[in-house]
Design a protein around this motif. Structure first.
Motif, PDB file in Angstrom:
ATOM      1  N   LEU A  90     -51.212-118.262 -25.395  1.00  0.00           N
ATOM      2  CA  LEU A  90     -50.733-116.758 -24.729  1.00  0.00           C
ATOM      3  C   LEU A  90     -49.197-116.833 -23.956  1.00  0.00           C
ATOM      4  O   LEU A  90     -49.068-117.806 -23.240  1.00  0.00           O
ATOM      5  N   GLU A 116     -50.480-114.714 -19.788  1.00  0.00           N
ATOM      6  CA  GLU A 116     -51.917-114.662 -19.539  1.00  0.00           C
ATOM      7  C   GLU A 116     -51.893-113.716 -18.259  1.00  0.00           C
ATOM      8  O   GLU A 116     -52.889-112.871 -18.145  1.00  0.00           O
ATOM      9  N   LEU A 129     -51.310-110.080 -19.162  1.00  0.00           N
ATOM     10  CA  LEU A 129     -52.554-109.745 -19.899  1.00  0.00           C
ATOM     11  C   LEU A 129     -53.608-108.976 -19.180  1.00  0.00           C
ATOM     12  O   LEU A 129     -54.145-107.983 -19.431  1.00  0.00           O
ATOM     13  N   SER A 165     -50.459-103.802 -21.714  1.00  0.00           N
ATOM     14  CA  SER A 165     -49.526-104.744 -22.098  1.00  0.00           C
ATOM     15  C   SER A 165     -50.097-105.333 -23.568  1.00  0.00           C
ATOM     16  O   SER A 165     -49.043-106.074 -24.255  1.00  0.00           O
ATOM     17  N   SER A 166     -51.254-105.128 -23.898  1.00  0.00           N
ATOM     18  CA  SER A 166     -51.801-105.952 -25.065  1.00  0.00           C
ATOM     19  C   SER A 166     -52.846-105.298 -25.778  1.00  0.00           C
ATOM     20  O   SER A 166     -53.195-104.131 -25.254  1.00  0.00           O
ATOM     21  N   CYS A 209     -49.886-108.100 -32.022  1.00  0.00           N
ATOM     22  CA  CYS A 209     -51.301-108.401 -31.839  1.00  0.00           C
ATOM     23  C   CYS A 209     -52.090-107.310 -32.414  1.00  0.00           C
ATOM     24  O   CYS A 209     -51.874-106.018 -32.190  1.00  0.00           O
TER      25      CYS A 209
END
Length: 220
Positions: free
Chosen positions: A130, A133, A136, A142-143, A173
């Protein structure tokens, strides 16, 4: 204890503040994601100013997170760490399933748990580490994994979330929901892929269709 032997960093007021902070954490855990400062203040009998001060400190230290649009609070990543969720061994069978998915996808494959409404990483693809991390886990917007959980919290569950432009140029993603037999969101399966491969998220959902029920069984 003499003044010379007293810890200069500890005052008479601090034990009460610690107790208050723990009480706030317990109330957020009891009510669940979305509890407001006003509700916490009323339930605990704390002055609003004290409640807001404790909430701000707990958010700052990542024991709580403030939900988008100031819609309330939820437990943060440090609570999960204290509970031991982040250091649990990967459940039996999960890693083998993920290895199969990784061979087939030819991209990064990560698994996250949503136990207690908190995003925690269960198995991170060692070949595709990642990029951030910490962000996240602390910023759910953000993800794809974080946005999947946010949609659930808002009462608008979705089967997947695709984020075509991630922190790495040309890559994004995709996160697919993993649900238990009762339909509750228990985990998310994330695929880190070049942006062009995210153009057909329905195909990615189908690509993992057989794996997600197996992961749900292994996790539950």
């Amino acid at each position: 204890m003499s003044q010379a032997g007293r810890d200069p960093g500890l005052t008479g007021r601090q034990p009460g503040a610690v107790h208050g902070a723990l009480s706030v954490l317990e109330e957020v855990a009891r009510v669940g994601p979305g509890v407001t400062a006003q509700q916490i203040s009323a339930a605990l009998g704390l002055p609003r100013a004290t409640t807001y001060r404790l909430l701000n400190l707990l958010v700052q230290d990542e024991y709580l997170v403030r939900l988008p649009d100031l819609a309330g609070f939820a437990l943060g990543r440090k609570v999960a760490l204290l509970a031991g969720l982040a250091v649990q061994a990967t459940p039996e069978g999960v890693h083998d399933i993920l290895l199969e998915v990784r061979r087939r996808v030819r991209g990064g494959v990560h698994l996250a748990s949503y136990r207690e409404g908190v995003l925690e990483l269960v198995d991170v693809d060692p070949d595709f580490p990642l990029s951030d991390e910490r962000r996240l886990l602390s910023d759910l917007t953000s993800s794809a994994l974080g946005r999947l959980l946010l949609a659930e919290r808002r009462g608008a569950p979705v089967p997947y979330v695709a984020v075509p432009n991630g922190p790495m140029p040309g890559h994004g993603c995709f996160a697919a929901a993993i649900r238990d037999p009762h339909g509750a969101l228990v985990a998310g399966l994330a695929l880190a892929l070049p942006t062009q491969r995210l153009g057909d998220p329905e195909a990615l959902l189908e690509l993992t269709a057989a794996d997600r029920p197996r992961l749900a069984t292994a996790l539950c």
